[in-house]
Design a protein around this motif. Structure first.
Motif, mmCIF file in Angstrom:
data_model
loop_
_atom_site.group_PDB
_atom_site.id
_atom_site.type_symbol
_atom_site.label_atom_id
_atom_site.label_comp_id
_atom_site.label_asym_id
_atom_site.label_seq_id
_atom_site.Cartn_x
_atom_site.Cartn_y
_atom_site.Cartn_z
ATOM 1 N N GLN A 142 2.075 -10.632 6.476
ATOM 2 C CA GLN A 142 0.703 -10.980 6.091
ATOM 3 C C GLN A 142 -0.052 -11.550 7.284
ATOM 4 O O GLN A 142 0.553 -12.076 8.215
ATOM 5 C CB GLN A 142 0.764 -12.044 4.999
ATOM 6 N N ASP A 176 -4.478 -11.691 1.773
ATOM 7 C CA ASP A 176 -5.090 -12.351 0.623
ATOM 8 C C ASP A 176 -6.621 -12.376 0.770
ATOM 9 O O ASP A 176 -7.172 -13.167 1.538
ATOM 10 C CB ASP A 176 -4.510 -13.778 0.546
ATOM 11 N N LEU A 205 -1.443 -1.674 -7.596
ATOM 12 C CA LEU A 205 -2.008 -2.933 -8.084
ATOM 13 C C LEU A 205 -2.875 -2.793 -9.345
ATOM 14 O O LEU A 205 -2.892 -3.719 -10.172
ATOM 15 C CB LEU A 205 -2.776 -3.638 -6.948
ATOM 16 N N LYS A 210 0.241 -8.865 -12.679
ATOM 17 C CA LYS A 210 -0.385 -9.896 -11.840
ATOM 18 C C LYS A 210 -0.714 -9.340 -10.453
ATOM 19 O O LYS A 210 0.010 -9.595 -9.483
ATOM 20 C CB LYS A 210 0.564 -11.086 -11.681
ATOM 21 N N GLN A 212 -2.485 -8.977 -6.822
ATOM 22 C CA GLN A 212 -3.157 -9.859 -5.872
ATOM 23 C C GLN A 212 -4.626 -9.426 -5.811
ATOM 24 O O GLN A 212 -4.940 -8.282 -6.145
ATOM 25 C CB GLN A 212 -2.569 -9.692 -4.465
ATOM 26 N N TRP A 214 -7.519 -7.595 -4.444
ATOM 27 C CA TRP A 214 -7.418 -6.480 -3.498
ATOM 28 C C TRP A 214 -8.640 -5.569 -3.468
ATOM 29 O O TRP A 214 -8.777 -4.746 -2.574
ATOM 30 C CB TRP A 214 -6.202 -5.609 -3.835
ATOM 31 N N HIS A 218 -12.967 -8.452 -5.721
ATOM 32 C CA HIS A 218 -12.451 -9.599 -4.955
ATOM 33 C C HIS A 218 -13.066 -9.692 -3.565
ATOM 34 O O HIS A 218 -12.568 -10.415 -2.722
ATOM 35 C CB HIS A 218 -10.923 -9.500 -4.845
ATOM 36 N N ASP A 317 6.731 -9.104 -2.351
ATOM 37 C CA ASP A 317 6.482 -9.762 -3.636
ATOM 38 C C ASP A 317 6.860 -8.814 -4.756
ATOM 39 O O ASP A 317 7.286 -7.682 -4.513
ATOM 40 C CB ASP A 317 5.000 -10.177 -3.762
ATOM 41 N N ASN A 319 5.189 -7.020 -6.630
ATOM 42 C CA ASN A 319 4.396 -5.798 -6.791
ATOM 43 C C ASN A 319 4.683 -4.759 -5.709
ATOM 44 O O ASN A 319 3.947 -3.776 -5.576
ATOM 45 C CB ASN A 319 2.892 -6.129 -6.755
#
Ligand SMILES: Cc1ncc(COP(=O)(O)O)c(C=O)c1O
Length: 371
Positions: A142, A176, A205, A210, A212, A214, A218, A317, A319
């Motif tokens: 990340q 994020d 996703l 759940k 993130q 994306w 967002h 994670d 996902n």
């Protein structure tokens, strides 16, 4: 065609068939059946121009393209009445499109991307002569948000264009968007642009419990998704999506083709939009959700199996369908198509992968470590 030519084609077919289940390091679903569309290969079809504006070249599949793009726009929570998109040649073109729109809006903008961003992005930035800065990555792939904040702070006078990885190539890391926007707000940077590279995860996703942050809801201003990755397609393709009011500012009309020149390529495949449309219809939301669940389940299985063999495997994670492990011995690459980079390797749990393929890979990996 000579018998030798025929032999070579047969040999190529046999090689592809053998390699398909072993190509575990690349994020391509290779289980699909587009046979009902083969008859369209009789035509010299072409989707040049803007799929929403029509063109003089009438052997096109613009109607199907619009319907496919509309579905991707729904998955990406694109703003009602203010989105535009088209079927690209792949994820790279979608990223180029997003960065092109961003650069046209902010000619003096500075692009920020991470060490884990796909290699093609540095090339796009060179082509577009856009100023850019590489931001450090965290060990999990990340963005390093502290480095981003500090670098943005130094260049506060220049509009930032943030290139976010929504599923990085090597570790499946998702930058994020909420944190990125928080940093921009903290630094009181009002004028900015965010492009989300959702090559693989853009089709995962929308279908998990759940996800993130994306998508457009967002803070993304444009999005690129690969078509041949999660959905699977024998011809590379992708989807570029952007906010319509931004695209309108860069559209140009070209008289010769009677089309709006909003896309990057002139001539474009009419077959890949048809394939995307067909695949979305065939699977439906329910089918895609089931496929996502199956792939995620296999990723859990692969991590467990590798770990029980003493190999330190992990996922970014819950996902992620990207299973990361230490770089395997070179000998493993004779049989398996894996894509190691520096100290790590990975496998991606897309069809035709199944438990038996994972078992065989883990057994070969263990044997190679002992050899
Ligand atoms: C995160 C990411 N972005 C972009 C790309 C480039 O996409 P394409 O190969 O569809 O052009 C890839 C390809 O693997 C990728 O993993």
């Amino acid at each position: 065609m000579t018998p030798e030519d025929q032999r070579r084609l047969d040999e190529l077919y046999a090689r592809f068939s053998e390699l398909r289940p072993r190509s575990i390091g690349y994020p391509c679903n290779q289980t699909f059946d587009y046979a009902p569309l083969f008859r369209f290969l009789e035509f010299s079809s072409n989707n040049l121009g803007d799929p929403f504006a029509g063109s003089n070249y009438r052997l096109n599949t613009h109607q199907f393209e619009r319907e496919a793009v509309e579905q991707f726009a729904r998955y990406a929570q694109a703003p009602e009445g203010d989105w535009w998109g088209y079927v690209t040649n792949g994820g790279t073109e979608g990223n180029m499109y997003g960065l092109y729109v961003a650069r046209e809006l902010h000619p003096n903008g500075m692009v920020y991307f991470s060490e884990d961003t796909h290699y093609s992005v540095a090339k796009i930035l060179r082509l577009q002569h856009t100023r850019n800065i590489m931001i450090k990555s965290q060990p999990n792939g990340q963005l390093d948000y502290d480095d981003l904040r500090e670098t943005l702070r130094i260049h506060r006078d220049v509009p930032p264009i943030i290139f976010a990885n929504i599923g990085s190539t090597m570790t499946g890391a998702v930058d994020d968007l909420a944190k990125i926007r928080e940093i921009l707000e903290d630094l009181a940077i009002g004028e900015h642009y965010i492009h989300a590279d959702c090559a693989l995860s853009g089709m995962i996703l929308p279908f998990v419990e759940k996800p993130q942050p994306w998508n457009f809801a967002h803070g993304a201003d444009s999005i690129s998704i690969s078509g041949h990755k999660f959905l699977g397609c024998p011809l590379p393709c992708g989807i570029a999506l952007a906010k319509k009011h931004n695209v309108d500012r860069i559209a140009r009309s070209v008289e010769y083709v009677g089309a709006l020149d909003t896309t990057i390529s002139g001539s474009r495949s009419a077959i890949t939009p048809l394939m995307m449309w067909y695949r979305l219809r065939e699977l439906g939301d329910h089918g895609i959700r089931q496929l996502v669940q199956r792939c995620l389940g296999l990723a859990v299985y692969a991590v467990e199996k590798l770990r029980s063999a003493g190999i330190e495997a992990w996922r970014h994670d819950e996902n992620s369908v990207t299973v990361v492990f230490p770089r395997p011995p070179e000998s493993l690459r004779e049989k398996w198509v894996i894509a190691p980079k520096k100290k790590i390797g990975h496998l991606i749990t897309l069809p035709p992968m199944n438990e038996a393929v994972i078992d065989e890979f883990v057994s070969d990996f263990t044997a190679a470590l002992k050899a």
